[in-house]
Design an enzyme around this catalytic site. Structure first.
Site, short mmCIF file in Angstrom:
data_model
loop_
_atom_site.label_atom_id
_atom_site.label_comp_id
_atom_site.label_asym_id
_atom_site.label_seq_id
_atom_site.Cartn_x
_atom_site.Cartn_y
_atom_site.Cartn_z
CG ASP A 1 -6.63 -7.77 1.86
OD1 ASP A 1 -6.89 -8.00 3.13
OD2 ASP A 1 -5.88 -6.97 1.26
CG ASN B 1 -0.24 0.03 2.49
OD1 ASN B 1 1.20 0.32 2.75
ND2 ASN B 1 -0.90 -0.41 3.68
#
Length: 325
Positions: free
Chosen positions: A198, A9
């Site tokens: 997810d 991320n």
């Protein structure tokens, strides 16, 4: 393999979905090998269920993920696989355990995707190992049936929702299943599905708290039905419960097989993901309380609270047991 920027991320933490995909691939390899270890009809092992998976420590860009898998139980038509994930800092040599997971696979015939084959038995070093494995098998089988019975919910869009409500953070993703998503039998890899789940859960969590978020754990992921190549899948997520420092998000996958089969949409996968909010320094942050508006939302909140308290009590009992040893 080494973790790259596209695995992580914006804060540099590796996506939980990336790790789940690696776990599933390891389980699929060892299960398929085992199920083809004796003479008979060739097959591919398909993922049926993932037990609760805890993300014990974050993994970062530049670290190496080492995934190891072991078959710990076999029933007549299923294989239990235990998987461990270690992260390694290749500059210092430091290693740490990041994930432990239990997965269940079933062998499907290469000639007929709907035919489940028999599994070659494994040899146990102790009788207790077989008894404990059988107990785990019966428990997961019962839980799968219970989960499938409550799988009728649908997420509808809400106009102008208030911040911190369920409708404000809920999210959906639509994906056309292509050849690269599929096994040799033409249905979706379990790891591909979990990675998409997810991703949706992460969007829900980020919308709710507006901070950096990471996957803390995944409750049992149940694969109810296969998803074939050419299907359009809708992955939907909504917040169900918040504690002071965690968020529970329900995620389910619906499939529309409109290419080859005139079949109606069906629920293929369901699970609960837990996320935590982190500061720029990686410290846990308080989570805004979820505002429930409808009776269904309040019911789901209480159910989530029950799961949270049950997990917390189990973790405390394990810590006490470890301290006494």
């Amino acid at each position: 393999r080494i973790m790259r920027p596209d695995d992580a991320n914006i804060a540099g933490n590796v996506h939980g979905g990336t790790i789940l995909k690696m776990i599933e691939e390891a389980g699929a390899i060892i299960s398929t090998r085992h199920c083809n270890s004796q003479a008979g009809e060739p097959c591919v092992a398909a993922l049926a269920r993932v037990e609760r998976t805890d993300f014990l420590s974050p993994m970062c860009i530049g670290e190496v993920a080492n995934v190891s898998a072991e078959i710990t139980y076999t029933s007549r038509h299923s294989v239990e696989v235990q998987v461990n994930v270690m992260s390694e800092n290749i500059l210092t040599g430091a290693k740490k355990l990041t994930n432990k997971a239990t997965l269940w696979y079933v062998p499907l015939s290469l000639k007929n995707v709907n035919k489940v084959l028999e599994v070659p038995p494994i040899q146990y070093t102790r009788k207790e190992q077989e008894d404990e494995g059988k107990k785990r098998y019966e428990e997961q089988k019962l839980d799968r049936l219970e989960t499938k019975q409550r799988n009728g919910d649908v997420i509808f869009p809400i106009i102008n929702p208030e911040p911190h409500t369920v409708g404000y953070s809920q999210s959906s993703l639509i994906h056309l299943v292509g050849p690269s998503d599929c096994t040799l039998l033409g249905f979706v890899h379990g790891g591909v599905t979990m990675k998409l789940m997810d991703e949706v859960a992460g969007i829900v969590a980020a919308r709710h708290c507006k901070t950096n978020i990471v996957t803390a754990s995944v409750d049992a992921i149940n694969f109810h039905e296969k998803i074939k190549k050419g299907c359009v899948i809708t992955i939907s997520g909504r917040m169900t419960f918040t504690s002071n420092k965690s968020m529970e998000i329900e995620v389910f996958v619906d499939a529309d097989p409109f290419v080859d089969e005139p079949r109606e949409r069906y629920r293929a996968v369901s699970a609960f993901f837990t996320y935590v909010s982190l500061s720029k320094e990686g410290k846990p942050l308080p989570v805004p309380q979820l505002l429930t508006e409808t009776e269904d939302e309040k019911r789901r909140f209480e159910e989530g609270k029950g799961r949270y308290l049950q997990t917390k009590a189990k973790r405390q009992a394990q810590m006490q047991q470890a301290a006494q040893q």
